[in-house]
Design a protein around this motif. Sequence first.
Motif, PDB file in Angstrom:
ATOM      1  N   ASP A   1       0.877  -1.389  -0.058  1.00 27.50           N
ATOM      2  CA  ASP A   1       0.066   0.064   0.214  1.00 27.50           C
ATOM      3  C   ASP A   1       0.690   1.154  -0.034  1.00 27.50           C
ATOM      4  N   CYS A   2       1.412   1.440  -1.288  1.00 29.76           N
ATOM      5  CA  CYS A   2       2.328   2.704  -1.395  1.00 29.76           C
ATOM      6  C   CYS A   2       1.720   3.722  -2.208  1.00 29.76           C
ATOM      7  N   ILE A   3       1.604   4.837  -1.757  1.00 27.96           N
ATOM      8  CA  ILE A   3       1.001   5.936  -2.660  1.00 27.96           C
ATOM      9  C   ILE A   3       1.783   6.175  -4.016  1.00 27.96           C
TER      10      ILE A   3
ATOM     11  N   THR B   1      10.075   1.691  -9.627  1.00 28.41           N
ATOM     12  CA  THR B   1      10.514   0.816  -8.537  1.00 28.41           C
ATOM     13  C   THR B   1      10.508   0.932  -7.269  1.00 28.41           C
ATOM     14  N   HIS B   2       9.966   0.298  -6.129  1.00 26.49           N
ATOM     15  CA  HIS B   2       9.807   0.825  -4.784  1.00 26.49           C
ATOM     16  C   HIS B   2      11.133   0.716  -4.194  1.00 26.49           C
ATOM     17  N   ILE B   3      11.904   1.952  -3.695  1.00 27.03           N
ATOM     18  CA  ILE B   3      12.828   1.868  -2.836  1.00 27.03           C
ATOM     19  C   ILE B   3      12.096   2.779  -1.757  1.00 27.03           C
TER      20      ILE B   3
ATOM     21  N   HIS C   1       7.042   6.766   2.124  1.00 24.14           N
ATOM     22  CA  HIS C   1       8.238   5.843   2.422  1.00 24.14           C
ATOM     23  C   HIS C   1       8.446   5.309   1.228  1.00 24.14           C
ATOM     24  N   HIS C   2       8.579   6.035  -0.014  1.00 18.90           N
ATOM     25  CA  HIS C   2       8.930   5.579  -1.405  1.00 18.90           C
ATOM     26  C   HIS C   2       9.820   6.802  -1.714  1.00 18.90           C
ATOM     27  N   ILE C   3      11.140   6.430  -2.058  1.00 14.18           N
ATOM     28  CA  ILE C   3      12.082   7.466  -2.163  1.00 14.18           C
ATOM     29  C   ILE C   3      11.847   8.477  -3.429  1.00 14.18           C
TER      30      ILE C   3
HETATM   31 ZN    ZN Z   1       6.385   2.546  -3.547  1.00 14.92          ZN
END
Ligand code: ZN
Length: 112
Positions: free
Chosen positions: A2-4, A44-46, A95-97
């Motif tokens: 669950d990352c905006i 990509t999620h970092i 919390h996604h760079i």
């Molecule tokens: Zn993310």
Amino acid sequence: MDCIFCKIANGEIPCKKVYEDENVIAFHDLDPQAPTHVLIIPKTHIGSAMEINEENSGVIGHIYEVAAKISGDLGLENGFRIVNNCGEDGGQTVHHIHFHLLGGRSMKWPPG
Ligand code: ZN
Ligand code: 5GP
């Protein structure tokens, strides 16, 4: 997850897009802190700068290339600031760079 910003990167959440390629997307911040306030993120999620390593660091250099490229289109020939908030003390809230590209006014130093 669950990352905006993952949802913005995959088109699930709309954004005011400035630039996109295979690896990164840049879009206007919802709550601008300067006349120009764009966020540049890897697709990509970092989680944060603390998670940069040998495998994923290539996209970070690419983000700076994109910043240089779009700064002209955004009228930031007089300069700009790139900010990466990391972790709790750094003031990171998503919390996604992401890299804030701020311009259109004179910036203060040191930051608060
Ligand atoms: Zn993310
Ligand atoms: P941080 O405080 O983590 O460095 O920055 C997060 C930034 O993301 C904030 O400037 C905030 O305004 C922006 N932001 C949070 N949610 C959204 C959203 O859904 N869309 C856009 N465009 N910006 C967002």
